[in-house]
Design a protein around this motif. Structure first.
Motif, mmCIF file in Angstrom:
data_model
loop_
_atom_site.group_PDB
_atom_site.id
_atom_site.type_symbol
_atom_site.label_atom_id
_atom_site.label_comp_id
_atom_site.label_asym_id
_atom_site.label_seq_id
_atom_site.Cartn_x
_atom_site.Cartn_y
_atom_site.Cartn_z
ATOM 1 N N SER A 268 4.474 -5.570 10.082
ATOM 2 C CA SER A 268 4.056 -6.939 10.369
ATOM 3 C C SER A 268 2.919 -6.909 11.387
ATOM 4 N N PRO A 269 1.728 -7.411 11.041
ATOM 5 C CA PRO A 269 0.601 -7.338 11.987
ATOM 6 C C PRO A 269 0.812 -8.192 13.230
ATOM 7 N N ARG A 270 1.646 -9.194 13.159
ATOM 8 C CA ARG A 270 1.865 -10.096 14.291
ATOM 9 C C ARG A 270 3.019 -9.678 15.186
ATOM 10 N N ASP A 271 3.939 -8.878 14.642
ATOM 11 C CA ASP A 271 5.133 -8.525 15.420
ATOM 12 C C ASP A 271 5.591 -7.128 15.040
ATOM 13 N N TRP A 272 5.239 -6.147 15.880
ATOM 14 C CA TRP A 272 5.620 -4.775 15.591
ATOM 15 C C TRP A 272 7.097 -4.516 15.868
ATOM 16 N N LEU A 273 7.814 -5.476 16.445
ATOM 17 C CA LEU A 273 9.257 -5.340 16.624
ATOM 18 C C LEU A 273 10.038 -5.932 15.455
ATOM 19 N N ALA A 274 9.322 -6.460 14.470
ATOM 20 C CA ALA A 274 9.955 -6.837 13.208
ATOM 21 C C ALA A 274 10.185 -5.570 12.397
ATOM 22 N N PRO A 275 11.103 -5.593 11.433
ATOM 23 C CA PRO A 275 11.378 -4.378 10.647
ATOM 24 C C PRO A 275 10.130 -3.833 9.955
ATOM 25 N N TRP A 276 10.016 -2.492 9.936
ATOM 26 C CA TRP A 276 8.984 -1.794 9.174
ATOM 27 C C TRP A 276 9.624 -1.302 7.871
ATOM 28 N N TYR A 277 8.786 -1.138 6.844
ATOM 29 C CA TYR A 277 9.284 -0.645 5.564
ATOM 30 C C TYR A 277 8.376 0.483 5.063
ATOM 31 N N PHE A 278 9.016 1.501 4.486
ATOM 32 C CA PHE A 278 8.292 2.661 3.966
ATOM 33 C C PHE A 278 8.766 2.925 2.537
ATOM 34 N N SER A 279 7.838 3.273 1.661
ATOM 35 C CA SER A 279 8.210 3.626 0.288
ATOM 36 C C SER A 279 7.221 4.647 -0.246
ATOM 37 N N SER A 280 7.724 5.638 -0.966
ATOM 38 C CA SER A 280 6.867 6.680 -1.536
ATOM 39 C C SER A 280 6.400 6.273 -2.920
ATOM 40 N N ASP A 281 5.259 6.846 -3.327
ATOM 41 C CA ASP A 281 4.685 6.457 -4.611
ATOM 42 C C ASP A 281 5.541 6.879 -5.796
ATOM 43 N N ASP A 282 6.411 7.880 -5.601
ATOM 44 C CA ASP A 282 7.287 8.313 -6.694
ATOM 45 C C ASP A 282 8.657 7.632 -6.648
ATOM 46 N N LYS A 283 8.822 6.658 -5.730
ATOM 47 C CA LYS A 283 10.052 5.850 -5.606
ATOM 48 C C LYS A 283 11.253 6.651 -5.106
ATOM 49 N N ARG A 284 11.034 7.866 -4.607
ATOM 50 C CA ARG A 284 12.165 8.674 -4.144
ATOM 51 C C ARG A 284 12.617 8.264 -2.742
ATOM 52 N N LEU A 285 11.680 7.815 -1.907
ATOM 53 C CA LEU A 285 12.011 7.412 -0.544
ATOM 54 C C LEU A 285 11.852 5.910 -0.387
ATOM 55 N N SER A 286 12.905 5.287 0.128
ATOM 56 C CA SER A 286 12.875 3.869 0.497
ATOM 57 C C SER A 286 13.544 3.766 1.859
#
Length: 343
Positions: A268-286
């Motif tokens: 979130s550009p306005r609030d870095w204490l909001a949850p972050w999300y990560f995902s890999s292009d092969d859908k193996r990591l969420s």
């Protein structure tokens, strides 16, 4: 499309003209780094040894950095239960560009011993590592001292990468990360003891050597801990380098490395204490990162500067192993940062 070129044999990093011989990634530090082989001004040479210690309660960051004209050691304690973070930096009294950092991450000792600052990073027999500090003036005289031993897994794999920069082909980064250490020891912070035990102590190594461009922006996320009886580690990041021969992204289960391609960071550009999300292009990591603390750091000297935005919290998510089995993990202590550098 990422080629993901895996290197399997030891080789020199640079040729006689100071150019990279081969880029890619490896499961161990196969490139041989020689500072004297770099062809360029010393103010763009960057060498950093950093350890990140994790427990359920706190994250500690120890760093010795030689970034052009900026030569310093720094220590940060982030207590995620109390919601408090403490940071101090110490200028190293050495000629510019001449702090003695080992050319290899697999051996050698870094010792900073000067008034009010003693920091030792040592590689021991078998790959274990020792962190020893004595900082009587840390955080306004609260003081920090102690010893922690880091023990690698029996597999002892890491993610090592060599990348050039797209707009400056002389510039490169040789980086190695390993989030699969176990940490045991005690750090005395004032009257408080920060205990790292066999069941509640983990660590990551972040080791870099390179010749950087004049400007750089880099994002990084690291986590290490135990979930479901297995030690889980994660190192993901991206910057302005050319990673077409292999990304710096990897997932670790009980020390075994699982290579990842591109990973998307959603912040979130306005609030870095909001949850972050990560995902890999092969859908193996969420993965989701729940921030607890944020801290901003700035170092500058003459025309050079580094700005860091560090966030501490907990990682949860799923990873699909090559066998198809889903590995779920919850509330691993984690560390993220955005680093802006001007050299």
């Amino acid at each position: 499309m990422i080629d993901q070129r895996e290197i399997s044999s030891e080789q020199s990093l640079l040729n006689e003209r100071g150019g990279l011989i081969q880029t890619g990634w490896a499961r161990s530090p196969l490139w041989i780094y020689n500072r004297s082989a770099i062809r360029g001004v010393f103010t763009r040479i960057v060498e950093v040894d950093r350890y990140i210690l994790f427990s359920d309660m706190a994250v500690l960051v120890f760093e010795i950095a030689n970034r052009g004209r900026m030569i310093y050691a720094s220590v940060q304690i982030s207590n995620m239960v109390q919601g408090a973070t403490f940071y101090d930096a110490y200028r190293i009294n050495a000629p510019i560009g001449m702090v003695d950092l080992p050319p290899s991450c697999g051996s050698g000792t870094v010792k900073i011993r000067q008034k009010n600052c003693t920091i030792d990073f040592s590689v021991m027999t078998g790959g274990s590592r020792l962190i020893k500090v004595d900082l009587p003036t840390f955080y306004g005289g609260t003081g920090l001292r102690g010893v922690v031993v880091l023990t690698p897994s029996s597999v002892n794999e890491c993610i090592a990468t060599v990348h050039p920069w797209r707009r400056d082909r002389r510039a490169f980064r040789y980086n190695l990360r390993n989030p699969a250490f176990k940490a045991e020891g005690v750090m005395q912070f004032g009257t408080d003891e920060l205990v790292f035990s066999k069941d509640n102590g983990w660590a990551a190594l972040d080791w870099s050597r390179g010749y950087y461009p004049h400007g750089e922006v880099h994002y990084l996320a690291v986590a290490s801990g135990v979930s479901g009886g297995r030690q889980i580690g994660c190192c993901i990041g991206y910057g302005m380098e050319d990673n077409s021969s292999g990304t710096e992204n990897a997932f670790f289960i009980d020390g075994t490395l699982y290579k990842l391609g591109q990973v998307t960071f959603r912040i979130s550009p306005r609030d870095w204490l909001a949850p972050w999300y990560f995902s890999s292009d092969d859908k193996r990591l969420s993965m989701e990162f729940q921030p607890v603390l944020e801290y901003r750091i700035k170092h500058s000297l003459l025309f050079q500067s580094i700005k860091e935005r560090r966030v501490f919290g907990y990682m949860s998510g799923t990873f699909i192993e090559e066998s198809g089995i889903t590995c779920s993990f919850h509330n691993l202590p984690g560390y993220t940062e955005r680093q802006k550098m001007k050299l």
